[in-house]
Design an enzyme around this catalytic site. Structure first.
Site, PDB file in Angstrom:
ATOM      1  N   GLU A 143     102.249 126.308  26.858  1.00  0.00           N
ATOM      2  CA  GLU A 143     103.021 126.671  25.775  1.00  0.00           C
ATOM      3  C   GLU A 143     103.523 125.647  24.401  1.00  0.00           C
ATOM      4  O   GLU A 143     103.934 124.973  25.366  1.00  0.00           O
ATOM      5  CB  GLU A 143     104.579 127.959  26.179  1.00  0.00           C
ATOM      6  CG  GLU A 143     104.942 128.377  25.367  1.00  0.00           C
ATOM      7  CD  GLU A 143     104.455 130.087  24.676  1.00  0.00           C
ATOM      8  OE1 GLU A 143     102.748 130.026  25.342  1.00  0.00           O
ATOM      9  OE2 GLU A 143     105.128 130.880  24.524  1.00  0.00           O
ATOM     10  N   GLU A 186     108.315 131.140  36.201  1.00  0.00           N
ATOM     11  CA  GLU A 186     108.843 130.503  35.430  1.00  0.00           C
ATOM     12  C   GLU A 186     109.361 130.829  33.581  1.00  0.00           C
ATOM     13  O   GLU A 186     109.733 131.901  33.259  1.00  0.00           O
ATOM     14  CB  GLU A 186     107.063 130.548  34.885  1.00  0.00           C
ATOM     15  CG  GLU A 186     106.445 129.745  35.774  1.00  0.00           C
ATOM     16  CD  GLU A 186     104.281 129.507  35.696  1.00  0.00           C
ATOM     17  OE1 GLU A 186     104.519 130.232  34.700  1.00  0.00           O
ATOM     18  OE2 GLU A 186     104.255 129.055  36.967  1.00  0.00           O
ATOM     19  N   LYS A 224     110.006 131.541  30.789  1.00  0.00           N
ATOM     20  CA  LYS A 224     109.094 132.129  29.559  1.00  0.00           C
ATOM     21  C   LYS A 224     109.137 131.391  27.877  1.00  0.00           C
ATOM     22  O   LYS A 224     110.194 131.261  27.369  1.00  0.00           O
ATOM     23  CB  LYS A 224     109.292 133.178  29.759  1.00  0.00           C
ATOM     24  CG  LYS A 224     108.401 133.963  28.638  1.00  0.00           C
ATOM     25  CD  LYS A 224     108.329 135.324  28.544  1.00  0.00           C
ATOM     26  CE  LYS A 224     107.317 136.036  28.153  1.00  0.00           C
ATOM     27  NZ  LYS A 224     107.040 135.587  26.411  1.00  0.00           N
ATOM     28  N   ARG A 283      95.787 142.778  31.107  1.00  0.00           N
ATOM     29  CA  ARG A 283      96.689 142.645  31.541  1.00  0.00           C
ATOM     30  C   ARG A 283      97.441 143.403  32.596  1.00  0.00           C
ATOM     31  O   ARG A 283      97.571 144.131  32.963  1.00  0.00           O
ATOM     32  CB  ARG A 283      97.924 142.906  30.267  1.00  0.00           C
ATOM     33  CG  ARG A 283      99.269 143.347  30.188  1.00  0.00           C
ATOM     34  CD  ARG A 283      99.374 144.458  29.150  1.00  0.00           C
ATOM     35  NE  ARG A 283      99.311 144.461  27.586  1.00  0.00           N
ATOM     36  CZ  ARG A 283      99.646 143.147  27.252  1.00  0.00           C
ATOM     37  NH1 ARG A 283     100.943 142.828  27.303  1.00  0.00           N
ATOM     38  NH2 ARG A 283      99.641 143.065  25.549  1.00  0.00           N
ATOM     39  N   ARG A 315     101.270 131.077  22.615  1.00  0.00           N
ATOM     40  CA  ARG A 315     100.380 130.088  22.957  1.00  0.00           C
ATOM     41  C   ARG A 315      99.077 128.819  23.083  1.00  0.00           C
ATOM     42  O   ARG A 315      98.514 128.924  22.459  1.00  0.00           O
ATOM     43  CB  ARG A 315      99.416 130.975  23.851  1.00  0.00           C
ATOM     44  CG  ARG A 315      98.598 131.153  25.016  1.00  0.00           C
ATOM     45  CD  ARG A 315      99.004 131.643  25.839  1.00  0.00           C
ATOM     46  NE  ARG A 315      98.259 131.879  27.294  1.00  0.00           N
ATOM     47  CZ  ARG A 315      98.227 133.114  28.277  1.00  0.00           C
ATOM     48  NH1 ARG A 315      98.987 134.164  28.032  1.00  0.00           N
ATOM     49  NH2 ARG A 315      97.751 133.298  29.376  1.00  0.00           N
ATOM     50  N   GLU A 351     112.758 132.399  26.502  1.00  0.00           N
ATOM     51  CA  GLU A 351     113.117 134.644  26.096  1.00  0.00           C
ATOM     52  C   GLU A 351     113.535 135.127  27.515  1.00  0.00           C
ATOM     53  O   GLU A 351     113.974 136.121  27.813  1.00  0.00           O
ATOM     54  CB  GLU A 351     111.952 134.715  25.830  1.00  0.00           C
ATOM     55  CG  GLU A 351     111.344 134.656  24.130  1.00  0.00           C
ATOM     56  CD  GLU A 351     110.101 134.872  24.260  1.00  0.00           C
ATOM     57  OE1 GLU A 351     110.165 135.889  22.979  1.00  0.00           O
ATOM     58  OE2 GLU A 351     108.834 134.715  24.332  1.00  0.00           O
ATOM     59  N   LYS A 370     106.613 140.079  33.020  1.00  0.00           N
ATOM     60  CA  LYS A 370     107.766 139.541  32.320  1.00  0.00           C
ATOM     61  C   LYS A 370     109.024 139.950  31.622  1.00  0.00           C
ATOM     62  O   LYS A 370     109.046 140.599  31.869  1.00  0.00           O
ATOM     63  CB  LYS A 370     106.369 138.840  29.947  1.00  0.00           C
ATOM     64  CG  LYS A 370     106.123 140.221  29.926  1.00  0.00           C
ATOM     65  CD  LYS A 370     105.622 140.133  28.727  1.00  0.00           C
ATOM     66  CE  LYS A 370     104.964 141.220  27.794  1.00  0.00           C
ATOM     67  NZ  LYS A 370     104.435 141.182  27.373  1.00  0.00           N
ATOM     68  N   ARG A 383      95.878 132.143  20.946  1.00  0.00           N
ATOM     69  CA  ARG A 383      96.259 133.651  21.925  1.00  0.00           C
ATOM     70  C   ARG A 383      94.655 134.052  21.558  1.00  0.00           C
ATOM     71  O   ARG A 383      94.526 134.931  22.978  1.00  0.00           O
ATOM     72  CB  ARG A 383      96.939 134.305  21.425  1.00  0.00           C
ATOM     73  CG  ARG A 383      97.482 135.028  22.139  1.00  0.00           C
ATOM     74  CD  ARG A 383      98.443 136.453  21.828  1.00  0.00           C
ATOM     75  NE  ARG A 383      99.038 137.293  22.995  1.00  0.00           N
ATOM     76  CZ  ARG A 383      98.284 138.261  22.063  1.00  0.00           C
ATOM     77  NH1 ARG A 383      96.982 138.797  21.976  1.00  0.00           N
ATOM     78  NH2 ARG A 383      98.364 139.748  23.738  1.00  0.00           N
TER      79      ARG A 383
HETATM   80  P1  ATP Z   1     101.483 140.196  24.962  1.00  0.00           P
HETATM   81  O1  ATP Z   1     100.409 138.360  25.025  1.00  0.00           O
HETATM   82  O2  ATP Z   1     101.928 139.597  26.348  1.00  0.00           O
HETATM   83  O3  ATP Z   1     100.763 140.561  24.570  1.00  0.00           O
HETATM   84  P2  ATP Z   1     103.171 138.235  23.414  1.00  0.00           P
HETATM   85  O4  ATP Z   1     102.175 137.280  22.901  1.00  0.00           O
HETATM   86  O5  ATP Z   1     103.572 139.297  22.295  1.00  0.00           O
HETATM   87  O6  ATP Z   1     102.660 139.472  24.288  1.00  0.00           O
HETATM   88  P3  ATP Z   1     105.121 138.120  25.193  1.00  0.00           P
HETATM   89  O7  ATP Z   1     105.047 139.835  25.608  1.00  0.00           O
HETATM   90  O8  ATP Z   1     106.204 137.231  24.688  1.00  0.00           O
HETATM   91  O9  ATP Z   1     104.371 137.169  24.459  1.00  0.00           O
HETATM   92  O10 ATP Z   1     104.677 137.528  26.496  1.00  0.00           O
HETATM   93  C1  ATP Z   1     103.644 136.212  26.944  1.00  0.00           C
HETATM   94  C2  ATP Z   1     103.623 135.023  26.342  1.00  0.00           C
HETATM   95  O11 ATP Z   1     104.863 134.599  26.753  1.00  0.00           O
HETATM   96  C3  ATP Z   1     102.399 134.614  26.361  1.00  0.00           C
HETATM   97  O12 ATP Z   1     100.839 134.529  25.837  1.00  0.00           O
HETATM   98  C4  ATP Z   1     102.399 132.536  26.376  1.00  0.00           C
HETATM   99  O13 ATP Z   1     102.041 132.988  25.175  1.00  0.00           O
HETATM  100  C5  ATP Z   1     104.217 132.728  26.442  1.00  0.00           C
HETATM  101  N1  ATP Z   1     104.575 132.731  27.785  1.00  0.00           N
HETATM  102  C6  ATP Z   1     105.426 131.349  28.042  1.00  0.00           C
HETATM  103  N2  ATP Z   1     105.695 130.680  28.967  1.00  0.00           N
HETATM  104  C7  ATP Z   1     104.863 131.127  29.950  1.00  0.00           C
HETATM  105  C8  ATP Z   1     104.608 130.566  31.185  1.00  0.00           C
HETATM  106  N3  ATP Z   1     105.630 130.121  32.086  1.00  0.00           N
HETATM  107  N4  ATP Z   1     103.373 131.941  31.657  1.00  0.00           N
HETATM  108  C9  ATP Z   1     102.967 132.521  30.577  1.00  0.00           C
HETATM  109  N5  ATP Z   1     102.659 132.593  29.454  1.00  0.00           N
HETATM  110  C10 ATP Z   1     104.175 131.977  29.211  1.00  0.00           C
END
Ligand code: ATP
Length: 664
Positions: free
Chosen positions: A369, A314, A316, A487, A321, A468, A493, A337
């Site tokens: 998101e 998908e 990102k 996690r 979130r 991203e 990712k 989140r």
């Molecule tokens: P993490 O949540 O893994 O600690 P983070 O908040 O820094 O790290 P990222 O590492 O950038 O975020 O990646 C996860 C986040 O990506 C998710 O919490 C969500 O907000 C975002 N996201 C964007 N697109 C999607 C998707 N298709 N499915 C799940 N999450 C997504």
């Protein structure tokens, strides 16, 4: 190891001994059945926990205490256990209700001075020497002569006063808070640790090394033991130990779906562990901790992991979130989140979403998101656009940059949790119960691609469209169930930026500053960053970051950090050999990228895990402020150690599959 043939669980002899050990935690002769729990008993238990670092021992101590609370509570009393549990984790309510402790040092010093009659300067000097305001408060009480014995503190009283302090806001709130704290301190007994822990609670960190997961295990054990006592002696120590193990698993699983002690504890007391799963399920209105992804830096790694399995890629999206809940009565709530209620930040979601909900949909929990979106060009905008928005009281008429919600998962639908359905099924439900409204609500773009070339092409397309990178998710079998707060290796990712770096960015807490040189003397020129170890509740330093900031950025950071300056390194910051010019309250979280990780004799991050030295980041680069994360959501040492190991393996040869790490 003994194994449980029915449940497949394994449990060691040491764990059996510990799980069934009863620790004498009752120091207070006056605690009669039906009487409120004395706060001195809890303070005593905190002292016992602080004195050990062994998780099993902490579990035994806490289990014994919670069992005592249950046994000495009046029939039908739910609040004694509930309040004891909250005080153990220094919370007053579920996270989404947003009531927090965290009173500034100067206000606490004033209150200690007022209550003990000491001079503020003397207290500040003591604090410099001891480094723990809790201890200073306790010592100040010791040196204070009292004419009459104050009425003993009880848990309900302390809890209600802490709640009152946390709720006090607005005009003359400082004075009100000081007055409540002064009275609380005056009622502390000088011969116990009450003052020490009340002050630490008020500071927002107990620092006794009690992680919430240990509390959950202890709570489950206390309930299993209560029910076992009612049922008569257990067949054997082993059978009891297995019940304890299963009880802990059951409570962990329920709590990850319904993270609210307000809801879980009354049911737990009423029906015990056995009946809990049936009665406590994911409920719209109560946010669950989101499922998180493991970082990966090569498409090959994705294919290794998901070989022979069906998976989906998908986009990102680069936004925030948003867990959107709709209750049966039609109320909509948006959670971040961190389970913060973001309803006041997103009035546009309220306006837009109803158009996307099909008529066959009553209640739901949607994982999505929220992304800044340009409605004229119909293009995604970067995260920075969204971060300019206020977090509260946003008025629809003031919105300049609107958000589009990209739905990627459905966790609850029409009265039923969907967590234990496959992602393929959840996605079908999502598409059948919502409809796209261009620029307002869209489904996350996905491709169920299988080859390196297809994934590479989709990754490039996602980046071109302003994302991203990709999220790669298991589609079928129980490996694709939604795993709250985990996690998981079933979600990977894949970020374009990181393909040649260490694999992921880090969320780090700013704990120190270094004065700038030359024309930068009015601002900080560099900063000391730390990760957060939730196990020991300490911040561990990881690097100094000083390059890549514009003059303007340094000015903004300096201004933002001014209010967080403190005289001394906080006792929960393990500085290692780092000596910044100034220390900060660990509050601000920055997202940082690095070229790689190396062992370091200076920094303390993950020290003792992969080496006797700590791990540090090489060539760290500031990406952005993460104001959606609290200091204790920062990257943990276990993730840093894992990245370090993956990097060394990658340098040496074939890669190893990532180990699981999560809240549990
Ligand atoms: P993490 O949540 O893994 O600690 P983070 O908040 O820094 O790290 P990222 O590492 O950038 O975020 O990646 C996860 C986040 O990506 C998710 O919490 C969500 O907000 C975002 N996201 C964007 N697109 C999607 C998707 N298709 N499915 C799940 N999450 C997504």
């Amino acid at each position: 190891m003994l194994s449980d043939t029915e449940g497949g669980a394994t449990i060691s002899k040491a764990a059996i001994e510990n799980a069934t050990k009863v620790v004498d935690v009752d120091i207070n002769g006056g605690w009669e059945i039906g009487q409120p729990v004395p706060y001195s008993s809890l303070a005593h238990v905190f002292g016992l926990i602080e004195a050990t670092s062994k998780r099993l021992e902490i579990t035994s101590i806490l289990t014994s205490f919670l069992l005592l609370v249950i046994k000495r509570s009046k029939e039908g009393d739910r609040s004694s256990l509930l309040q004891s549990v909250y005080l153990c984790i220094n919370k007053l309510c579920p996270d989404y209700q947003g009531l927090e402790l965290g009173i500034g040092e100067s206000l606490l010093i004033k209150a200690i001075a007022e209550s003990t009659g000491r001079k503020m300067d003397a207290i500040k000097t003591d604090l410099k020497d001891v480094g723990d305001l809790g201890l200073v408060a306790k010592n100040s009480k010791n040196s204070q002569r009292t004419l009459f014995k104050p009425k003993s503190l009880t848990i309900p009283f302390v809890f209600s006063q802490l709640t009152e302090i946390a709720k006090t806001a607005g005009h003359s709130s400082q004075n009100k808070k000081i007055s409540i704290i002064t009275k609380l301190l005056a009622a502390c007994s000088a011969t116990t640790d009450e003052a020490k822990y009340i002050i630490r609670s008020l500071e927002g960190k107990l620092r006794i090394g009690l992680a919430e997961r240990t509390l959950i295990v202890s709570l489950a054990h206390a309930l299993v033991l209560r029910d076992q006592e009612k049922a008569g002696p257990a067949k054997s120590k082993e059978s009891l130990a297995l019940k304890l193990e299963r009880g802990a698993q059951a409570l962990k699983s329920v709590y990850s779906e319904l993270p609210s002690y307000d809801h879980v504890i009354p049911v737990l007391l009423r029906v015990g562990i056995e009946g809990l799963k049936e009665k406590c399920k994911l409920t719209p209105g109560i946010p669950l901790k989101p499922m998180l992804a493991k970082p990966t830096k090569a498409i090959g790694e994705v294919l290794d992991r998901f070989e022979e399995k069906r998976f989906t890629c998908e986009y990102k999206y680069d936004g925030e979130r948003a867990q959107v809940h709709r209750l049966e009565d039609g109320t909509i709530r948006v959670f971040s989140r961190n389970s913060e209620d973001m309803s006041a930040k997103y009035p546009d979601i309220y306006e837009q979403l109803p158009k996307a909900i099909q008529s066959n949909t009553t209640s739901f929990v949607l994982d999505s998101e929220a992304v800044a979106f340009d409605r004229t060009t119909m293009k995604l905008l970067p995260f920075q656009e969204l971060s300019r928005r206020k977090r509260k009281d946003v008025k629809i008429e003031d919105i300049k940059v609107w958000v589009c919600l990209f739905g990627f998962d459905l966790l609850y639908l029409n009265g039923e949790p969907l967590l234990h359905k496959t992602l393929a099924e959840r996605r079908t439900h999502l598409h059948q119960h919502f409809q796209e409204v261009p620029g307002e609500f869209m489904f996350a773009k996905s491709s169920d691609s299988e080859t390196t070339e297809e994934i590479q092409a989709f990754l490039e397309e996602s980046v071109k469209d302003g994302c991203e990178g990709l999220m790669v998710k298991m589609l079928e079998t129980d490996a694709s169930y939604y795993e709250p707060s985990r996690r998981s290796i079933n979600w990977l990712k894949l970020k374009k930026d990181y393909l040649n770096g260490v694999g992921d960015s880090f969320d780090l807490v700013v704990v120190g500053g270094y004065y700038g040189k030359g024309k930068r003397t009015a601002v900080y020129g560099a900063f000391l960053l730390a990760c957060y170890d939730s196990e020991s509740e300490t911040f561990q330093t990881i690097c100094k970051i000083g390059t890549g900031f514009s003059e303007e950025a340094l000015k903004t950071h300096t201004e933002a950090l001014k209010g967080l300056e403190i005289d001394k390194c906080r006792s929960d910051v393990d500085a290692g050999g780092a000596r910044p010019d100034i220390w900060f309250e660990p509050k601000m979280v920055w997202e940082v990228l690095a070229a790689d990780l190396s062992l370091s004799p200076i920094y303390s991050a993950a020290k003792g895990t992969v080496d006797s030295r700590g791990i540090s980041l090489r060539f760290p680069r500031f990406i952005r402020i993460r104001d959606d994360k609290n200091a204790d959501d920062a990257t943990g040492p276990e993730q840093i150690a894992e990245m370090y190991e993956r990097q060394s393996l990658a340098n040496k040869g074939p890669k190893k599959g990532a180990a699981e790490d999560d809240f549990w």
